[in-house]
Design an enzyme around this catalytic site. Structure first.
Site, PDB file in Angstrom:
ATOM      1  N   SER A  15       0.878  -1.183  -0.067  1.00 37.36           N
ATOM      2  CA  SER A  15      -0.044  -0.125   0.103  1.00 37.36           C
ATOM      3  C   SER A  15       0.760   1.247   0.178  1.00 37.36           C
ATOM      4  O   SER A  15       1.763   1.306   0.644  1.00 37.36           O
ATOM      5  CB  SER A  15      -0.938   0.032   1.125  1.00 37.36           C
ATOM      6  OG  SER A  15      -1.510   1.181   1.448  1.00 37.36           O
ATOM      7  N   SER A  17      -0.378   4.207   0.659  1.00 32.29           N
ATOM      8  CA  SER A  17      -1.036   5.236   1.882  1.00 32.29           C
ATOM      9  C   SER A  17      -0.171   5.550   2.907  1.00 32.29           C
ATOM     10  O   SER A  17      -0.038   6.548   3.033  1.00 32.29           O
ATOM     11  CB  SER A  17      -2.353   4.576   2.189  1.00 32.29           C
ATOM     12  OG  SER A  17      -3.425   4.440   1.051  1.00 32.29           O
ATOM     13  N   LYS A  66     -13.554  -3.076   2.048  1.00 31.32           N
ATOM     14  CA  LYS A  66     -14.491  -1.762   1.596  1.00 31.32           C
ATOM     15  C   LYS A  66     -15.900  -1.712   1.932  1.00 31.32           C
ATOM     16  O   LYS A  66     -16.635  -1.031   2.334  1.00 31.32           O
ATOM     17  CB  LYS A  66     -14.216  -1.198   0.163  1.00 31.32           C
ATOM     18  CG  LYS A  66     -12.741  -0.776   0.017  1.00 31.32           C
ATOM     19  CD  LYS A  66     -12.491   0.163  -1.343  1.00 31.32           C
ATOM     20  CE  LYS A  66     -11.362   0.801  -1.488  1.00 31.32           C
ATOM     21  NZ  LYS A  66     -11.093   1.630  -2.585  1.00 31.32           N
ATOM     22  N   GLY A 130     -16.708  -0.138 -17.497  1.00 32.51           N
ATOM     23  CA  GLY A 130     -16.823  -1.055 -16.083  1.00 32.51           C
ATOM     24  C   GLY A 130     -18.137  -0.418 -15.445  1.00 32.51           C
ATOM     25  O   GLY A 130     -18.833   0.709 -15.619  1.00 32.51           O
ATOM     26  N   ASN A 154     -19.739  -2.149 -20.371  1.00 37.63           N
ATOM     27  CA  ASN A 154     -19.237  -3.275 -19.495  1.00 37.63           C
ATOM     28  C   ASN A 154     -19.188  -4.578 -20.236  1.00 37.63           C
ATOM     29  O   ASN A 154     -20.037  -4.828 -21.108  1.00 37.63           O
ATOM     30  CB  ASN A 154     -20.174  -3.275 -18.221  1.00 37.63           C
ATOM     31  CG  ASN A 154     -19.370  -3.876 -16.916  1.00 37.63           C
ATOM     32  OD1 ASN A 154     -18.122  -3.870 -16.861  1.00 37.63           O
ATOM     33  ND2 ASN A 154     -20.066  -4.867 -16.448  1.00 37.63           N
ATOM     34  N   ARG A 155     -18.249  -5.431 -19.888  1.00 33.86           N
ATOM     35  CA  ARG A 155     -18.254  -6.981 -20.450  1.00 33.86           C
ATOM     36  C   ARG A 155     -19.490  -7.427 -20.000  1.00 33.86           C
ATOM     37  O   ARG A 155     -20.061  -8.147 -21.086  1.00 33.86           O
ATOM     38  CB  ARG A 155     -17.044  -7.581 -19.655  1.00 33.86           C
ATOM     39  CG  ARG A 155     -17.076  -8.929 -20.108  1.00 33.86           C
ATOM     40  CD  ARG A 155     -15.747  -9.647 -19.281  1.00 33.86           C
ATOM     41  NE  ARG A 155     -15.893  -9.550 -18.063  1.00 33.86           N
ATOM     42  CZ  ARG A 155     -15.150 -10.262 -17.154  1.00 33.86           C
ATOM     43  NH1 ARG A 155     -13.978 -10.720 -17.394  1.00 33.86           N
ATOM     44  NH2 ARG A 155     -15.415 -10.162 -15.875  1.00 33.86           N
ATOM     45  N   THR A 156     -20.209  -7.293 -18.877  1.00 31.66           N
ATOM     46  CA  THR A 156     -21.612  -7.700 -18.689  1.00 31.66           C
ATOM     47  C   THR A 156     -22.247  -6.475 -19.014  1.00 31.66           C
ATOM     48  O   THR A 156     -22.506  -5.752 -17.911  1.00 31.66           O
ATOM     49  CB  THR A 156     -21.643  -8.262 -17.271  1.00 31.66           C
ATOM     50  OG1 THR A 156     -20.400  -9.014 -17.100  1.00 31.66           O
ATOM     51  CG2 THR A 156     -22.904  -9.132 -17.181  1.00 31.66           C
ATOM     52  N   ILE A 222      -7.834   4.517 -14.274  1.00 31.53           N
ATOM     53  CA  ILE A 222      -7.808   4.590 -12.806  1.00 31.53           C
ATOM     54  C   ILE A 222      -6.637   3.594 -12.255  1.00 31.53           C
ATOM     55  O   ILE A 222      -6.163   3.554 -11.206  1.00 31.53           O
ATOM     56  CB  ILE A 222      -8.977   4.322 -11.870  1.00 31.53           C
ATOM     57  CG1 ILE A 222      -9.543   2.999 -12.067  1.00 31.53           C
ATOM     58  CG2 ILE A 222     -10.139   5.424 -12.390  1.00 31.53           C
ATOM     59  CD1 ILE A 222     -10.624   2.653 -10.981  1.00 31.53           C
ATOM     60  N   GLY A 245      -3.623   7.443 -13.460  1.00 34.95           N
ATOM     61  CA  GLY A 245      -4.538   6.948 -12.166  1.00 34.95           C
ATOM     62  C   GLY A 245      -4.011   7.282 -10.780  1.00 34.95           C
ATOM     63  O   GLY A 245      -4.596   7.136  -9.903  1.00 34.95           O
TER      64      GLY A 245
HETATM   65  P1  ATR Z   1     -13.962  -2.542  -8.329  1.00 35.55           P
HETATM   66  O1  ATR Z   1     -14.687  -2.368  -7.038  1.00 35.55           O
HETATM   67  O2  ATR Z   1     -12.310  -2.485  -8.488  1.00 35.55           O
HETATM   68  O3  ATR Z   1     -14.585  -1.829  -9.217  1.00 35.55           O
HETATM   69  P2  ATR Z   1     -15.454  -5.020  -9.054  1.00 35.55           P
HETATM   70  O4  ATR Z   1     -16.755  -4.398  -8.632  1.00 35.55           O
HETATM   71  O5  ATR Z   1     -15.103  -6.327  -8.999  1.00 35.55           O
HETATM   72  O6  ATR Z   1     -14.241  -4.287  -8.911  1.00 35.55           O
HETATM   73  O7  ATR Z   1     -15.682  -4.534 -10.800  1.00 35.55           O
HETATM   74  C1  ATR Z   1     -14.611  -5.139 -11.535  1.00 35.55           C
HETATM   75  C2  ATR Z   1     -15.228  -4.430 -12.942  1.00 35.55           C
HETATM   76  O8  ATR Z   1     -14.100  -5.021 -13.959  1.00 35.55           O
HETATM   77  C3  ATR Z   1     -16.243  -4.881 -13.668  1.00 35.55           C
HETATM   78  O9  ATR Z   1     -16.969  -4.037 -14.502  1.00 35.55           O
HETATM   79  C4  ATR Z   1     -15.889  -6.119 -14.297  1.00 35.55           C
HETATM   80  O10 ATR Z   1     -16.675  -6.485 -15.718  1.00 35.55           O
HETATM   81  P3  ATR Z   1     -17.702  -7.577 -15.202  1.00 35.55           P
HETATM   82  O11 ATR Z   1     -19.052  -7.091 -14.605  1.00 35.55           O
HETATM   83  O12 ATR Z   1     -18.168  -7.892 -16.638  1.00 35.55           O
HETATM   84  O13 ATR Z   1     -17.438  -8.683 -14.349  1.00 35.55           O
HETATM   85  C5  ATR Z   1     -14.597  -5.583 -15.125  1.00 35.55           C
HETATM   86  N1  ATR Z   1     -13.852  -6.524 -15.437  1.00 35.55           N
HETATM   87  C6  ATR Z   1     -13.050  -7.483 -14.802  1.00 35.55           C
HETATM   88  N2  ATR Z   1     -12.037  -8.174 -15.356  1.00 35.55           N
HETATM   89  C7  ATR Z   1     -12.228  -7.883 -16.952  1.00 35.55           C
HETATM   90  C8  ATR Z   1     -12.155  -8.461 -18.070  1.00 35.55           C
HETATM   91  N3  ATR Z   1     -11.075  -9.336 -18.241  1.00 35.55           N
HETATM   92  N4  ATR Z   1     -12.598  -7.803 -19.059  1.00 35.55           N
HETATM   93  C9  ATR Z   1     -13.378  -6.747 -19.035  1.00 35.55           C
HETATM   94  N5  ATR Z   1     -13.894  -6.305 -18.017  1.00 35.55           N
HETATM   95  C10 ATR Z   1     -13.339  -6.956 -16.866  1.00 35.55           C
END
Ligand code: ATR
Length: 282
Positions: A15, A17, A66, A130, A154-156, A222, A245
């Site tokens: 960290s 911080s 968190k 994201g 977002n991927r999803t 970030i 970031g």
């Molecule tokens: P944080 O609190 O750091 O934002 P999180 O809540 O776990 O972490 O969110 C991770 C984000 O990164 C999500 O938007 C995730 O996409 P999914 O919602 O589809 O899971 C995205 N993410 C993580 N790995 C990824 C990858 N290999 N390609 C694209 N998006 C990714």
């Protein structure tokens, strides 16, 4: 007696911080210490008791606590309620109050480095990549500053839709698949990458392809490890402006320090040394 401050997380040894807050304490001439507390997965309950017994004045919270810390605080500030995550705890008259300074820290860092974006807030078109916790905090802080056009990709894609609904943005803003975002990239003034894609040890990865980039759009990431992600390197080589970031890391810390001490610090002088540190210098 001086202030007792710190950061909890697991792992915590990397960290930054303690380094940042050590500088703030020095800069402001406050008596106090800021120390890392590495708390094992099943030890949060007893560690919280110990922190209370120690009379800790305030602490930061990082991965993986968190969300988990929320049940131990006496009050949640609206910054933490909105994100359902706490990165800063303030002890006031024996009570613990949970805040989240991440989103505000991000927006402040952006404003310091790219003030132009803030001259035309109502017309700025933003794409945010994201839909996790980090995205939520940043969307909230952007809305607080008056930005209105924030498309999410977002991927999803369903998670992006849900996030838009949570902020009541579903009528005015779009939730896009990553492929659609790639196609529409030239529509945006600011593109913000909030996922961990591209973070060490996956430096070579980036969440979307950038061939449709528009020159002078600001690309912001970030991720600060590496300091310049593949996403930012590619954006820069295609003529975009970039925003690193590590500024967010400094400004979220500055807001936390202000909550604990009432003192406003200007972390600008730490940008360069932090960059050196992240590049493997001192
Ligand atoms: P944080 O609190 O750091 O934002 P999180 O809540 O776990 O972490 O969110 C991770 C984000 O990164 C999500 O938007 C995730 O996409 P999914 O919602 O589809 O899971 C995205 N993410 C993580 N790995 C990824 C990858 N290999 N390609 C694209 N998006 C990714």
């Amino acid at each position: 007696m001086g202030l007792l401050l710190g950061v909890i997380g697991n792992p915590i040894k990397h960290s930054l911080s303690p380094w940042i807050h050590g500088h703030f304490l020095q800069q402001t001439g406050e008596q106090g210490i800021y120390r890392p507390f590495d708390i094992g997965e099943d030890k949060l309950d007893q560690s919280v008791d110990t922190l209370r017994l120690m009379g800790i004045d305030g602490f930061n919270v990082t991965v993986p606590y968190k969300e988990k810390i929320m049940k131990y605080v006496d009050e949640l500030d609206k910054s933490a309620k909105a994100v359902q995550a706490v990165n800063t705890v303030v002890q006031k008259d024996g009570k613990w109050i949970g805040y989240n300074t991440d989103g505000k820290g991000y927006v402040h860092s952006l404003q310091m480095e790219h003030p132009n974006v803030f001259r035309n807030i109502s017309n700025s078109k933003i794409l945010l990549i994201g839909a996790g916790g980090a995205a939520k905090g940043i969307v909230g802080a952007l809305l607080d500053r008056g930005f209105q056009s924030i498309d999410l990709t977002n991927r999803t894609v369903e998670k992006a839709q849900t996030l838009l609904q949570q902020f009541k943005l579903e009528k005015d803003c779009d939730a896009l698949t990553l492929r659609d975002a790639e196609k529409r990239l030239n529509e945006y003034d600011l593109v913000i990458q909030t996922t961990k894609v591209g973070m060490t040890p996956n430096e070579g990865m980036q969440p979307i392809k950038l061939q449709n980039i528009r020159k002078n759009t600001i690309f912001s990431d970030i991720v600060y490890n590496p300091i310049e992600t593949t996403f930012l390197q590619n954006a820069k080589s295609l003529g975009a402006q970039i925003h690193h970031g590590h500024g967010m890391l400094l400004y979220q810390a500055a807001y936390a320090y202000q909550l604990w001490t009432g003192i406003e610090v200007d972390p600008k002088s730490l940008l360069q040394p932090l960059e050196q540190k992240l590049k493997g210098g001192s």
